[in-house]
Design a protein around this motif. Sequence first.
Motif, PDB file in Angstrom:
ATOM      1  N   ALA A  26       0.807  -1.217   0.000  1.00 24.96           N
ATOM      2  CA  ALA A  26       0.000   0.000   0.000  1.00 24.96           C
ATOM      3  C   ALA A  26       0.847   1.278   0.000  1.00 24.96           C
ATOM      4  O   ALA A  26       0.307   2.367   0.109  1.00 24.96           O
ATOM      5  CB  ALA A  26      -0.936   0.004   1.211  1.00 24.96           C
ATOM      6  N   MET A  27       2.164   1.143  -0.159  1.00 26.07           N
ATOM      7  CA  MET A  27       3.063   2.295  -0.109  1.00 26.07           C
ATOM      8  C   MET A  27       3.851   2.401  -1.419  1.00 26.07           C
ATOM      9  O   MET A  27       5.059   2.174  -1.449  1.00 26.07           O
ATOM     10  CB  MET A  27       4.012   2.163   1.086  1.00 26.07           C
ATOM     11  CG  MET A  27       3.273   2.141   2.417  1.00 26.07           C
ATOM     12  SD  MET A  27       4.349   1.820   3.836  1.00 26.07           S
ATOM     13  CE  MET A  27       5.450   3.211   3.781  1.00 26.07           C
ATOM     14  N   PRO A  28       3.199   2.771  -2.525  1.00 20.97           N
ATOM     15  CA  PRO A  28       3.868   2.748  -3.823  1.00 20.97           C
ATOM     16  C   PRO A  28       4.992   3.771  -3.998  1.00 20.97           C
ATOM     17  O   PRO A  28       5.865   3.593  -4.852  1.00 20.97           O
ATOM     18  CB  PRO A  28       2.734   3.027  -4.811  1.00 20.97           C
ATOM     19  CG  PRO A  28       1.752   3.831  -4.021  1.00 20.97           C
ATOM     20  CD  PRO A  28       1.819   3.245  -2.626  1.00 20.97           C
ATOM     21  N   GLU A  29       5.004   4.828  -3.232  1.00 25.96           N
ATOM     22  CA  GLU A  29       6.027   5.855  -3.398  1.00 25.96           C
ATOM     23  C   GLU A  29       7.280   5.591  -2.561  1.00 25.96           C
ATOM     24  O   GLU A  29       8.276   6.306  -2.685  1.00 25.96           O
ATOM     25  CB  GLU A  29       5.461   7.236  -3.058  1.00 25.96           C
ATOM     26  CG  GLU A  29       4.344   7.675  -3.972  1.00 25.96           C
ATOM     27  CD  GLU A  29       4.759   7.765  -5.437  1.00 25.96           C
ATOM     28  OE1 GLU A  29       5.901   8.187  -5.715  1.00 25.96           O
ATOM     29  OE2 GLU A  29       3.947   7.395  -6.301  1.00 25.96           O
ATOM     30  N   VAL A  30       7.243   4.572  -1.696  1.00 25.75           N
ATOM     31  CA  VAL A  30       8.402   4.222  -0.885  1.00 25.75           C
ATOM     32  C   VAL A  30       8.964   2.914  -1.424  1.00 25.75           C
ATOM     33  O   VAL A  30       8.287   1.886  -1.401  1.00 25.75           O
ATOM     34  CB  VAL A  30       8.025   4.077   0.610  1.00 25.75           C
ATOM     35  CG1 VAL A  30       9.220   3.614   1.426  1.00 25.75           C
ATOM     36  CG2 VAL A  30       7.499   5.396   1.161  1.00 25.75           C
ATOM     37  N   ALA A  31      10.191   2.949  -1.904  1.00 27.13           N
ATOM     38  CA  ALA A  31      10.820   1.763  -2.485  1.00 27.13           C
ATOM     39  C   ALA A  31      11.136   0.741  -1.408  1.00 27.13           C
ATOM     40  O   ALA A  31      11.694   1.078  -0.366  1.00 27.13           O
ATOM     41  CB  ALA A  31      12.103   2.164  -3.204  1.00 27.13           C
ATOM     42  N   PHE A  32      10.759  -0.521  -1.654  1.00 25.72           N
ATOM     43  CA  PHE A  32      11.128  -1.602  -0.745  1.00 25.72           C
ATOM     44  C   PHE A  32      12.548  -2.016  -1.072  1.00 25.72           C
ATOM     45  O   PHE A  32      12.895  -2.217  -2.234  1.00 25.72           O
ATOM     46  CB  PHE A  32      10.180  -2.798  -0.894  1.00 25.72           C
ATOM     47  CG  PHE A  32      10.507  -3.895   0.072  1.00 25.72           C
ATOM     48  CD1 PHE A  32      10.087  -3.825   1.386  1.00 25.72           C
ATOM     49  CD2 PHE A  32      11.262  -4.984  -0.329  1.00 25.72           C
ATOM     50  CE1 PHE A  32      10.405  -4.824   2.289  1.00 25.72           C
ATOM     51  CE2 PHE A  32      11.580  -5.994   0.565  1.00 25.72           C
ATOM     52  CZ  PHE A  32      11.156  -5.915   1.874  1.00 25.72           C
ATOM     53  N   ALA A  33      13.394  -2.140  -0.064  1.00 27.32           N
ATOM     54  CA  ALA A  33      14.798  -2.450  -0.294  1.00 27.32           C
ATOM     55  C   ALA A  33      15.309  -3.448   0.742  1.00 27.32           C
ATOM     56  O   ALA A  33      15.032  -3.300   1.925  1.00 27.32           O
ATOM     57  CB  ALA A  33      15.622  -1.171  -0.207  1.00 27.32           C
ATOM     58  N   PRO A  34      16.058  -4.469   0.294  1.00 21.77           N
ATOM     59  CA  PRO A  34      16.657  -5.395   1.253  1.00 21.77           C
ATOM     60  C   PRO A  34      17.808  -4.754   2.025  1.00 21.77           C
ATOM     61  O   PRO A  34      18.174  -5.203   3.093  1.00 21.77           O
ATOM     62  CB  PRO A  34      17.145  -6.554   0.387  1.00 21.77           C
ATOM     63  CG  PRO A  34      17.310  -5.980  -0.966  1.00 21.77           C
ATOM     64  CD  PRO A  34      16.311  -4.863  -1.081  1.00 21.77           C
ATOM     65  N   THR A  35      18.381  -3.688   1.479  1.00 23.17           N
ATOM     66  CA  THR A  35      19.403  -2.913   2.174  1.00 23.17           C
ATOM     67  C   THR A  35      18.990  -1.448   2.123  1.00 23.17           C
ATOM     68  O   THR A  35      18.205  -1.042   1.272  1.00 23.17           O
ATOM     69  CB  THR A  35      20.789  -3.077   1.515  1.00 23.17           C
ATOM     70  OG1 THR A  35      20.727  -2.582   0.176  1.00 23.17           O
ATOM     71  CG2 THR A  35      21.236  -4.512   1.522  1.00 23.17           C
ATOM     72  N   LEU A  36      19.522  -0.651   3.019  1.00 21.46           N
ATOM     73  CA  LEU A  36      19.101   0.735   3.139  1.00 21.46           C
ATOM     74  C   LEU A  36      20.239   1.686   2.816  1.00 21.46           C
ATOM     75  O   LEU A  36      21.380   1.446   3.155  1.00 21.46           O
ATOM     76  CB  LEU A  36      18.583   1.003   4.555  1.00 21.46           C
ATOM     77  CG  LEU A  36      17.421   0.108   4.986  1.00 21.46           C
ATOM     78  CD1 LEU A  36      17.104   0.328   6.460  1.00 21.46           C
ATOM     79  CD2 LEU A  36      16.201   0.363   4.145  1.00 21.46           C
ATOM     80  N   GLY A  37      19.919   2.774   2.181  1.00 22.52           N
ATOM     81  CA  GLY A  37      20.913   3.804   1.902  1.00 22.52           C
ATOM     82  C   GLY A  37      20.733   4.413   0.532  1.00 22.52           C
ATOM     83  O   GLY A  37      21.202   3.878  -0.457  1.00 22.52           O
ATOM     84  N   ASP A  38      20.025   5.526   0.426  1.00 21.06           N
ATOM     85  CA  ASP A  38      19.753   6.210  -0.823  1.00 21.06           C
ATOM     86  C   ASP A  38      19.218   7.590  -0.463  1.00 21.06           C
ATOM     87  O   ASP A  38      18.940   7.866   0.700  1.00 21.06           O
ATOM     88  CB  ASP A  38      18.699   5.432  -1.623  1.00 21.06           C
ATOM     89  CG  ASP A  38      18.609   5.860  -3.078  1.00 21.06           C
ATOM     90  OD1 ASP A  38      19.176   6.898  -3.442  1.00 21.06           O
ATOM     91  OD2 ASP A  38      17.948   5.161  -3.849  1.00 21.06           O
ATOM     92  N   VAL A  39      19.033   8.477  -1.452  1.00 25.19           N
ATOM     93  CA  VAL A  39      18.414   9.769  -1.176  1.00 25.19           C
ATOM     94  C   VAL A  39      16.899   9.645  -1.149  1.00 25.19           C
ATOM     95  O   VAL A  39      16.216  10.531  -0.655  1.00 25.19           O
ATOM     96  CB  VAL A  39      18.834  10.866  -2.182  1.00 25.19           C
ATOM     97  CG1 VAL A  39      20.315  11.126  -2.086  1.00 25.19           C
ATOM     98  CG2 VAL A  39      18.427  10.515  -3.590  1.00 25.19           C
ATOM     99  N   GLY A  40      16.365   8.548  -1.677  1.00 30.23           N
ATOM    100  CA  GLY A  40      14.931   8.280  -1.612  1.00 30.23           C
ATOM    101  C   GLY A  40      14.632   7.396  -0.422  1.00 30.23           C
ATOM    102  O   GLY A  40      15.460   6.585   0.000  1.00 30.23           O
TER     103      GLY A  40
END
Length: 95
Positions: A26-40
């Motif tokens: 339900a959160m299409p604007e938040v990228a799902f990531a197995p690791t974290l670290g980006d400007v998004g």
Amino acid sequence: LGGNFGNMVSFEIAGGRAQTNALVEAMPEVAFAPTLGDVGTTLSHPATSSHRVMTPEQRAELGMSEGFFRISVGIEEIEILKADFGAGCAAAAAV
């Protein structure tokens, strides 16, 4: 980046895998990531990514329930994040 900055936070929702899947979907604007670290902003669910090889009991010993998430907050407009997190939490609560 224009005075913008991010932050790392964690949160936990009640329920199991069905609720965690509903929140992410339900959160299409938040990228799902197995690791974290980006400007998004990115969202990580350790039980299905970084800590997936551990048993639920091993994760529990580390304080990671099925509903545990990690978020790396990016530089998006706050209203986008509020909308996505509101929709994600509502979807998880509806399961």
